[in-house]
Design a protein around this motif. Sequence first.
Motif, PDB file in Angstrom:
ATOM      1  N   TYR A 121       0.833  -1.206   0.000  1.00 35.17           N
ATOM      2  CA  TYR A 121       0.000   0.000   0.000  1.00 35.17           C
ATOM      3  C   TYR A 121       0.871   1.262   0.000  1.00 35.17           C
ATOM      4  O   TYR A 121       0.646   2.188  -0.791  1.00 35.17           O
ATOM      5  N   ARG A 122       1.865   1.296   0.879  1.00 36.97           N
ATOM      6  CA  ARG A 122       2.687   2.497   1.038  1.00 36.97           C
ATOM      7  C   ARG A 122       3.539   2.764  -0.197  1.00 36.97           C
ATOM      8  O   ARG A 122       3.584   3.897  -0.706  1.00 36.97           O
ATOM      9  N   GLU A 123       4.246   1.734  -0.698  1.00 37.81           N
ATOM     10  CA  GLU A 123       5.145   1.936  -1.834  1.00 37.81           C
ATOM     11  C   GLU A 123       4.375   2.338  -3.091  1.00 37.81           C
ATOM     12  O   GLU A 123       4.851   3.159  -3.881  1.00 37.81           O
ATOM     13  N   THR A 124       3.194   1.746  -3.285  1.00 39.64           N
ATOM     14  CA  THR A 124       2.388   2.118  -4.449  1.00 39.64           C
ATOM     15  C   THR A 124       2.020   3.597  -4.387  1.00 39.64           C
ATOM     16  O   THR A 124       2.110   4.321  -5.385  1.00 39.64           O
ATOM     17  N   ALA A 125       1.618   4.047  -3.217  1.00 40.39           N
ATOM     18  CA  ALA A 125       1.253   5.461  -3.056  1.00 40.39           C
ATOM     19  C   ALA A 125       2.465   6.368  -3.242  1.00 40.39           C
ATOM     20  O   ALA A 125       2.387   7.411  -3.896  1.00 40.39           O
ATOM     21  N   GLU A 126       3.613   5.975  -2.683  1.00 38.06           N
ATOM     22  CA  GLU A 126       4.809   6.811  -2.765  1.00 38.06           C
ATOM     23  C   GLU A 126       5.346   6.912  -4.191  1.00 38.06           C
ATOM     24  O   GLU A 126       5.798   7.973  -4.616  1.00 38.06           O
ATOM     25  N   GLU A 127       5.330   5.812  -4.930  1.00 41.75           N
ATOM     26  CA  GLU A 127       5.940   5.795  -6.255  1.00 41.75           C
ATOM     27  C   GLU A 127       5.004   6.231  -7.364  1.00 41.75           C
ATOM     28  O   GLU A 127       5.462   6.679  -8.423  1.00 41.75           O
ATOM     29  N   THR A 128       3.696   6.092  -7.166  1.00 47.48           N
ATOM     30  CA  THR A 128       2.759   6.384  -8.255  1.00 47.48           C
ATOM     31  C   THR A 128       1.680   7.401  -7.892  1.00 47.48           C
ATOM     32  O   THR A 128       1.006   7.918  -8.778  1.00 47.48           O
ATOM     33  N   GLY A 129       1.491   7.659  -6.607  1.00 45.00           N
ATOM     34  CA  GLY A 129       0.415   8.541  -6.187  1.00 45.00           C
ATOM     35  C   GLY A 129      -0.954   7.873  -6.199  1.00 45.00           C
ATOM     36  O   GLY A 129      -1.961   8.513  -5.910  1.00 45.00           O
ATOM     37  N   LEU A 130      -0.994   6.582  -6.532  1.00 52.77           N
ATOM     38  CA  LEU A 130      -2.261   5.853  -6.600  1.00 52.77           C
ATOM     39  C   LEU A 130      -2.594   5.230  -5.239  1.00 52.77           C
ATOM     40  O   LEU A 130      -1.703   4.819  -4.502  1.00 52.77           O
ATOM     41  N   THR A 131      -3.884   5.131  -4.955  1.00 51.46           N
ATOM     42  CA  THR A 131      -4.335   4.539  -3.702  1.00 51.46           C
ATOM     43  C   THR A 131      -4.952   3.171  -3.982  1.00 51.46           C
ATOM     44  O   THR A 131      -5.894   3.057  -4.771  1.00 51.46           O
ATOM     45  N   ILE A 132      -4.389   2.138  -3.365  1.00 50.61           N
ATOM     46  CA  ILE A 132      -4.912   0.786  -3.542  1.00 50.61           C
ATOM     47  C   ILE A 132      -6.222   0.644  -2.767  1.00 50.61           C
ATOM     48  O   ILE A 132      -6.299   0.983  -1.579  1.00 50.61           O
ATOM     49  N   SER A 133      -7.238   0.125  -3.428  1.00 46.99           N
ATOM     50  CA  SER A 133      -8.512  -0.141  -2.746  1.00 46.99           C
ATOM     51  C   SER A 133      -8.557  -1.568  -2.216  1.00 46.99           C
ATOM     52  O   SER A 133      -9.172  -1.844  -1.188  1.00 46.99           O
ATOM     53  N   GLU A 134      -7.881  -2.497  -2.938  1.00 45.14           N
ATOM     54  CA  GLU A 134      -7.886  -3.895  -2.493  1.00 45.14           C
ATOM     55  C   GLU A 134      -6.717  -4.649  -3.125  1.00 45.14           C
ATOM     56  O   GLU A 134      -6.441  -4.501  -4.319  1.00 45.14           O
ATOM     57  N   ILE A 135      -6.013  -5.428  -2.313  1.00 43.41           N
ATOM     58  CA  ILE A 135      -5.008  -6.365  -2.830  1.00 43.41           C
ATOM     59  C   ILE A 135      -5.750  -7.656  -3.152  1.00 43.41           C
ATOM     60  O   ILE A 135      -6.317  -8.298  -2.270  1.00 43.41           O
ATOM     61  N   THR A 136      -5.768  -8.019  -4.424  1.00 41.95           N
ATOM     62  CA  THR A 136      -6.620  -9.132  -4.864  1.00 41.95           C
ATOM     63  C   THR A 136      -5.917 -10.476  -4.920  1.00 41.95           C
ATOM     64  O   THR A 136      -6.577 -11.505  -5.058  1.00 41.95           O
ATOM     65  N   GLY A 137      -4.581 -10.490  -4.806  1.00 40.72           N
ATOM     66  CA  GLY A 137      -3.913 -11.788  -4.844  1.00 40.72           C
ATOM     67  C   GLY A 137      -2.400 -11.674  -4.868  1.00 40.72           C
ATOM     68  O   GLY A 137      -1.831 -10.604  -5.084  1.00 40.72           O
ATOM     69  N   TYR A 138      -1.763 -12.810  -4.610  1.00 39.52           N
ATOM     70  CA  TYR A 138      -0.304 -12.933  -4.685  1.00 39.52           C
ATOM     71  C   TYR A 138       0.022 -13.636  -5.996  1.00 39.52           C
ATOM     72  O   TYR A 138      -0.507 -14.710  -6.289  1.00 39.52           O
ATOM     73  N   ILE A 139       0.881 -13.038  -6.821  1.00 39.89           N
ATOM     74  CA  ILE A 139       1.136 -13.605  -8.146  1.00 39.89           C
ATOM     75  C   ILE A 139       2.516 -14.228  -8.310  1.00 39.89           C
ATOM     76  O   ILE A 139       2.831 -14.754  -9.375  1.00 39.89           O
ATOM     77  N   GLY A 140       3.341 -14.181  -7.253  1.00 38.33           N
ATOM     78  CA  GLY A 140       4.631 -14.870  -7.344  1.00 38.33           C
ATOM     79  C   GLY A 140       5.801 -13.975  -6.991  1.00 38.33           C
ATOM     80  O   GLY A 140       5.646 -12.802  -6.647  1.00 38.33           O
TER      81      GLY A 140
END
Length: 383
Positions: free
Chosen positions: A308-327
């Motif tokens: 959540y934090r890194e996505t916001a810091e690097e892109t300015g986007l806010t995650i609403s839901e983590i839908t899965g682990y892909i590897g």
Amino acid sequence: MKRRAAMIGLGHQAVEDHLPGLAGSGKADLVAVCDSDPDVLRAQQQAHRVPGFTDVRQMLDEVKPDFAIVAVPHHVGRQVVQECAAQGVHMLKEKPFATSPEEARGLAEICKLGQIELMVTLQRRFNPIHTSTIGLLDQIGTPFLIDGQYTFHTDDPGAGWRGDVRQAGGGCIIDMGYHLIDLLLWYFGLPDRIIAEFSAAALPDADYDAEDTAVVQLGYGSDLYGSLLLSRWMAPKTERLHVVGTRGSVLLTKGAVQRLNLDGTVAEELSRPHAPASAATAQIDMGGLWEIPSGTVEDSESILEAVYRETAEETGLTISEITGYIGHFDYQNSRGGTTRQFNFSATVEKTEPVILTEHDAHQWALPTELPEVSDAVRNLIAS
């Protein structure tokens, strides 16, 4: 499939840096060389057993490379960029990008119209010594002082086109200072205040106007300030950047970086004397690659909190839901060790605006229509 690369300009930088970098590349092959000097051209043509050309347009017409490495005198750069862009050939161009702000805007428009990518060769960004410096800067408390120096002695600092501002765009600042200034932009961002004093006075009777020596003072709003000394006349040859903080300092020199305690003793050190050669190859193999936003998990957070934090810091986007682990996949980090990257799928509240803090561009892509990414990322998404 390897990309087909052409080398345009066969001076010192090409022979000592770019051609060896291509030789070590696992993703590109040299298919042609080009230079206006027939003797220089013949020597490299024979050494690398590839076609040689004295005319850029003819080489592009006949060889049709995927990209070109451009290492020509500053005033020739625009013409070469125009020729490559007209034929849709991407470029890895020696610094500077341009000789003036006006030329920079013109080149950006040329690249946009030609739908090609142009990357400036800032090799230090691919050097493990310089990339590891970022982690060491995090360990010295609050940085407040910068002391940089890049100097060497040449008997004629105004020789040839480099001494003519109209052709070179400037002297030691735009030439050798380009690298040191880029490190500061990389590590600390744009400064708020800049004062520069420079002169072309080392040889009073010589006829040149490009500065041979300069002192640049800079300041940031966060009480971080410092100076850079640049000179083509001052011996001995020195390249260093010293950043002082409240709990220690970091001293970066060519081939080594040290984290120092407050009393100047060495707390830790990384030495890679042959790193410049590997950096030349890395910028060919990795330059321009797209990647998934990522970062380090802090001690006080879980891995999902870090997503959540890194996505916001690097892109300015806010995650609403983590839908899965892909590897996950492993890669070699800047200290020579192995880092494992865990990857997750997620949805975001809004797809725009994207505010980048660590990357040059972004794009949304379908799994079946990926841009140029590493094999690890491609395999991850394909699975």
